[in-house]
Scaffold this motif. Structure first.
Motif, PDB file in Angstrom:
ATOM      1  N   GLU A   6       7.830  23.200 -22.056  1.00 32.78           N
ATOM      2  CA  GLU A   6       6.610  22.819 -21.345  1.00 32.78           C
ATOM      3  C   GLU A   6       6.938  21.973 -20.115  1.00 32.78           C
ATOM      4  O   GLU A   6       6.275  22.096 -19.076  1.00 32.78           O
ATOM      5  N   MET A   7       7.957  21.106 -20.213  1.00 33.28           N
ATOM      6  CA  MET A   7       8.366  20.303 -19.066  1.00 33.28           C
ATOM      7  C   MET A   7       8.818  21.195 -17.914  1.00 33.28           C
ATOM      8  O   MET A   7       8.425  20.986 -16.757  1.00 33.28           O
ATOM      9  N   ASN A   8       9.628  22.202 -18.207  1.00 31.90           N
ATOM     10  CA  ASN A   8      10.132  23.083 -17.159  1.00 31.90           C
ATOM     11  C   ASN A   8       9.016  23.886 -16.502  1.00 31.90           C
ATOM     12  O   ASN A   8       9.037  24.117 -15.288  1.00 31.90           O
ATOM     13  N   ARG A   9       8.035  24.296 -17.297  1.00 29.02           N
ATOM     14  CA  ARG A   9       6.906  25.041 -16.738  1.00 29.02           C
ATOM     15  C   ARG A   9       6.094  24.175 -15.780  1.00 29.02           C
ATOM     16  O   ARG A   9       5.750  24.617 -14.673  1.00 29.02           O
ATOM     17  N   THR A  10       5.792  22.965 -16.202  1.00 26.50           N
ATOM     18  CA  THR A  10       4.990  22.095 -15.331  1.00 26.50           C
ATOM     19  C   THR A  10       5.807  21.619 -14.131  1.00 26.50           C
ATOM     20  O   THR A  10       5.238  21.377 -13.062  1.00 26.50           O
ATOM     21  N   ARG A  11       7.108  21.494 -14.285  1.00 26.89           N
ATOM     22  CA  ARG A  11       7.964  21.165 -13.150  1.00 26.89           C
ATOM     23  C   ARG A  11       7.867  22.240 -12.076  1.00 26.89           C
ATOM     24  O   ARG A  11       7.763  21.948 -10.874  1.00 26.89           O
ATOM     25  N   GLU A  12       7.913  23.494 -12.490  1.00 25.52           N
ATOM     26  CA  GLU A  12       7.833  24.603 -11.535  1.00 25.52           C
ATOM     27  C   GLU A  12       6.484  24.613 -10.820  1.00 25.52           C
ATOM     28  O   GLU A  12       6.416  24.808  -9.600  1.00 25.52           O
ATOM     29  N   TYR A  13       5.418  24.377 -11.576  1.00 25.30           N
ATOM     30  CA  TYR A  13       4.082  24.356 -10.974  1.00 25.30           C
ATOM     31  C   TYR A  13       3.970  23.193  -9.997  1.00 25.30           C
ATOM     32  O   TYR A  13       3.461  23.359  -8.866  1.00 25.30           O
ATOM     33  N   ALA A  23       6.363  21.682  -8.402  1.00 24.58           N
ATOM     34  CA  ALA A  23       7.202  21.944  -7.233  1.00 24.58           C
ATOM     35  C   ALA A  23       6.517  22.905  -6.271  1.00 24.58           C
ATOM     36  O   ALA A  23       6.597  22.733  -5.042  1.00 24.58           O
ATOM     37  N   ALA A  24       5.820  23.916  -6.809  1.00 21.32           N
ATOM     38  CA  ALA A  24       5.105  24.858  -5.950  1.00 21.32           C
ATOM     39  C   ALA A  24       3.971  24.160  -5.200  1.00 21.32           C
ATOM     40  O   ALA A  24       3.770  24.384  -3.994  1.00 21.32           O
ATOM     41  N   MET A  25       3.226  23.296  -5.908  1.00 24.34           N
ATOM     42  CA  MET A  25       2.155  22.547  -5.255  1.00 24.34           C
ATOM     43  C   MET A  25       2.715  21.580  -4.220  1.00 24.34           C
ATOM     44  O   MET A  25       2.129  21.389  -3.154  1.00 24.34           O
ATOM     45  N   GLN A  26       3.856  20.988  -4.526  1.00 21.46           N
ATOM     46  CA  GLN A  26       4.491  20.076  -3.577  1.00 21.46           C
ATOM     47  C   GLN A  26       4.868  20.808  -2.294  1.00 21.46           C
ATOM     48  O   GLN A  26       4.701  20.280  -1.185  1.00 21.46           O
ATOM     49  N   ALA A  37      -6.788  21.139  -1.607  1.00 20.49           N
ATOM     50  CA  ALA A  37      -5.589  21.283  -2.427  1.00 20.49           C
ATOM     51  C   ALA A  37      -5.166  19.984  -3.095  1.00 20.49           C
ATOM     52  O   ALA A  37      -4.521  20.005  -4.152  1.00 20.49           O
ATOM     53  N   VAL A  38      -5.529  18.845  -2.497  1.00 19.47           N
ATOM     54  CA  VAL A  38      -5.048  17.562  -3.018  1.00 19.47           C
ATOM     55  C   VAL A  38      -5.463  17.315  -4.471  1.00 19.47           C
ATOM     56  O   VAL A  38      -4.624  16.905  -5.294  1.00 19.47           O
ATOM     57  N   PRO A  39      -6.738  17.512  -4.867  1.00 19.45           N
ATOM     58  CA  PRO A  39      -7.070  17.295  -6.283  1.00 19.45           C
ATOM     59  C   PRO A  39      -6.248  18.159  -7.237  1.00 19.45           C
ATOM     60  O   PRO A  39      -5.838  17.698  -8.309  1.00 19.45           O
ATOM     61  N   TYR A  95      -3.259  19.285  -6.573  1.00 18.83           N
ATOM     62  CA  TYR A  95      -1.922  18.695  -6.482  1.00 18.83           C
ATOM     63  C   TYR A  95      -1.799  17.479  -7.407  1.00 18.83           C
ATOM     64  O   TYR A  95      -0.798  17.335  -8.126  1.00 18.83           O
ATOM     65  N   VAL A  96      -2.807  16.623  -7.414  1.00 16.84           N
ATOM     66  CA  VAL A  96      -2.775  15.429  -8.263  1.00 16.84           C
ATOM     67  C   VAL A  96      -2.787  15.832  -9.737  1.00 16.84           C
ATOM     68  O   VAL A  96      -2.071  15.243 -10.560  1.00 16.84           O
ATOM     69  N   ILE A  97      -3.576  16.847 -10.087  1.00 15.86           N
ATOM     70  CA  ILE A  97      -3.577  17.356 -11.468  1.00 15.86           C
ATOM     71  C   ILE A  97      -2.168  17.790 -11.859  1.00 15.86           C
ATOM     72  O   ILE A  97      -1.660  17.465 -12.937  1.00 15.86           O
ATOM     73  N   GLY A  98      -1.525  18.560 -10.974  1.00 14.40           N
ATOM     74  CA  GLY A  98      -0.178  19.043 -11.263  1.00 14.40           C
ATOM     75  C   GLY A  98       0.824  17.920 -11.427  1.00 14.40           C
ATOM     76  O   GLY A  98       1.679  17.956 -12.324  1.00 14.40           O
ATOM     77  N   MET A  99       0.727  16.894 -10.585  1.00 14.45           N
ATOM     78  CA  MET A  99       1.664  15.770 -10.676  1.00 14.45           C
ATOM     79  C   MET A  99       1.467  14.990 -11.968  1.00 14.45           C
ATOM     80  O   MET A  99       2.434  14.609 -12.633  1.00 14.45           O
ATOM     81  N   ILE A 100       0.207  14.733 -12.331  1.00 11.95           N
ATOM     82  CA  ILE A 100      -0.078  13.990 -13.564  1.00 11.95           C
ATOM     83  C   ILE A 100       0.453  14.751 -14.776  1.00 11.95           C
ATOM     84  O   ILE A 100       1.157  14.199 -15.633  1.00 11.95           O
ATOM     85  N   THR A 101       0.122  16.046 -14.836  1.00 10.49           N
ATOM     86  CA  THR A 101       0.551  16.860 -15.980  1.00 10.49           C
ATOM     87  C   THR A 101       2.069  16.952 -16.056  1.00 10.49           C
ATOM     88  O   THR A 101       2.662  16.804 -17.140  1.00 10.49           O
ATOM     89  N   ALA A 102       2.714  17.169 -14.916  1.00  6.72           N
ATOM     90  CA  ALA A 102       4.173  17.296 -14.910  1.00  6.72           C
ATOM     91  C   ALA A 102       4.854  16.006 -15.349  1.00  6.72           C
ATOM     92  O   ALA A 102       5.818  16.032 -16.125  1.00  6.72           O
ATOM     93  N   CYS A 103       4.353  14.876 -14.876  1.00  9.54           N
ATOM     94  CA  CYS A 103       4.968  13.597 -15.239  1.00  9.54           C
ATOM     95  C   CYS A 103       4.777  13.288 -16.723  1.00  9.54           C
ATOM     96  O   CYS A 103       5.677  12.735 -17.375  1.00  9.54           O
ATOM     97  N   ILE A 104       3.609  13.626 -17.270  1.00 10.89           N
ATOM     98  CA  ILE A 104       3.356  13.386 -18.694  1.00 10.89           C
ATOM     99  C   ILE A 104       4.254  14.278 -19.552  1.00 10.89           C
ATOM    100  O   ILE A 104       4.856  13.823 -20.533  1.00 10.89           O
ATOM    101  N   ARG A 105       4.361  15.555 -19.183  1.00  6.57           N
ATOM    102  CA  ARG A 105       5.208  16.473 -19.955  1.00  6.57           C
ATOM    103  C   ARG A 105       6.680  16.054 -19.869  1.00  6.57           C
ATOM    104  O   ARG A 105       7.416  16.136 -20.854  1.00  6.57           O
ATOM    105  N   GLU A 106       7.108  15.590 -18.703  1.00  5.31           N
ATOM    106  CA  GLU A 106       8.496  15.156 -18.554  1.00  5.31           C
ATOM    107  C   GLU A 106       8.752  13.878 -19.343  1.00  5.31           C
ATOM    108  O   GLU A 106       9.819  13.709 -19.946  1.00  5.31           O
TER     109      GLU A 106
END
Length: 271
Positions: free
Chosen positions: A39-46, A48-51, A200-202, A204-215
Motif C-alpha cells: 500500500e505504501m508503494n501504491r500511494t507513493r506512486e500516486y 509522485a504523479a500528483m507532485q 488540483a491542489v486539494p 494533491y493534498v489528499i495524495g500527500m496525506i494518504t501517502a505519508c500515513i501509509r509510509e
C-alpha cells in the motif's frame, strides 16, 4: 540456597513469558509488512504523479497569482503521524522528539499515540479511511484560503528499509515557485494554468496525506518487527544465563546435601 533456586526459577518463567509475547508480536508485525509496503508503494506512486503535475503548474508564470502560492495567514498547521501502539523501538519517540524541536504549531494528530499526546480524538494510522483524507484535505485547503494559517506540513516517518526509518517533515502549503526545466515539453492546460492548479491542489493534498500515513504505518510495522526480534534475542540470552545460574545453584545444593548426609553417616558410625 533454596530461596535462590526458587527466585531463579521464577525469573526464568517471567522472562520466558516475555519471550513468548515478543515472538507473537513479531509474527503479527511480519504478517502485516507485505500488505503495508504494498500500500505504501501504491500511494507513493500516486503522490509522485500528483507532485509532477503540481511542479509543472507552479512553474507557470500565470500560477504565481494563485492563492495557494500567496499565503495570507499566520502560523503553522502540522499533521503529526504516530502509531496506534507502542513496542516499536524508537518509532513514536522519534516523531515526538522532532515535533518538540519545531516552533509552536496547531497540531492535527493521527495515530493513537499522537492523539493521546496532544489530547485529541483518536484517529487510527493503520485504518485511516480515504474519506477522512478527503475531508481533512478539503478543510485544510479551505482554511488556508481563508487565511487561518500560513504553512501546512506533515510530520511522518520516511521508510528507507526494514532496518532504517526516519522521522521527517514534508511541507505541503504554500506552493513555492519553481523554474521550468530546460528542454521539457510545454503542456497546454484548459481553461488556464491557474484554474487547473487551484482545482488540483486539494487532490494533491489528499495524495500527500494518504501517502505519508501509509509510509508511516509501514515504518511502524518494520520498526516493531525489528524491535521484537531484538527483544526476543535479548530475552533468550537472559534465559540462557539464568538457566546456567539455576543449574549451578541446583548442583551446589545437591553437593551440599550429599556432604551433609555423608558427614551425618560418619558421625553415626563413630557413635
Amino acid at each position: 540456597m533454596g530461596a535462590d533456586i526458587k527466585s531463579l526459577r521464577n525469573r526464568i518463567r517471567s522472562v520466558d513469558s516475555t519471550l513468548h509475547l515478543t515472538k507473537a508480536m513479531g509474527l503479527v508485525a511480519a504478517s502485516k509488512i507485505r500488505r503495508a509496503t504494498r500500500e505504501m508503494n501504491r500511494t507513493r506512486e500516486y503522490a509522485a504523479a500528483m507532485q509532477d503535475v503540481v511542479d509543472v503548474l507552479r512553474a507557470a508564470p500565470e500560477c504565481e497569482r494563485s492563492p495557494f502560492m500567496q499565503p495570507s495567514g499566520k502560523g503553522t498547521r502540522l499533521i503529526v503521524i504516530a502509531g496506534d501502539r507502542g513496542l516499536a523501538g524508537g518509532y513514536n519517540a522519534n516523531v515526538f522528539r522532532l515535533a518538540a524541536t519545531l516552533p509552536e504549531a496547531e497540531v492535527i494528530a493521527v495515530g493513537k499515540r499522537a492523539c493521546d499526546r496532544f489530547g485529541q480524538e483518536f484517529i487510527s494510522s493503520e485504518r485511516f479511511p480515504a474519506a477522512k483524507a478527503k475531508e481533512l484535505a478539503d478543510r485544510l485547503c479551505r482554511d488556508f484560503l481563508d487565511g487561518k494559517f500560513e504553512r501546512l506540513g506533515i510530520l511522518y516517518t520516511r521508510y528507507k528499509s526494514m532496518m532504517s526509518q526516519e522521522a521527517t517533515i514534508r511541507w505541503i502549503l504554500p506552493l513555492e515557485k519553481t523554474e521550468k526545466q530546460a528542454g521539457s515539453a510545454e503542456p497546454v492546460f484548459e481553461p488556464d494554468e491557474q484554474t487547473v492548479l487551484n482545482g488540483a491542489v486539494p487532490v494533491y493534498v489528499i495524495g500527500m496525506i494518504t501517502a505519508c500515513i501509509r509510509e508511516s504505518f509501514a515504518s511502524e510495522v518494520a520498526a516493531r518487527r525489528t524491535a521484537m526480534d531484538s527483544a526476543g534475542k535479548n530475552a533468550q540470552e537472559m534465559i540462557d544465563r539464568l538457566q546456567l545460574q539455576y543449574n549451578r545453584a541446583r548442583q551446589n545444593s545437591i553437593t551440599q546435601e550429599i556432604t551433609e548426609i555423608v558427614a551425618g553417616q560418619g558421625t553415626d558410625h563413630r557413635m
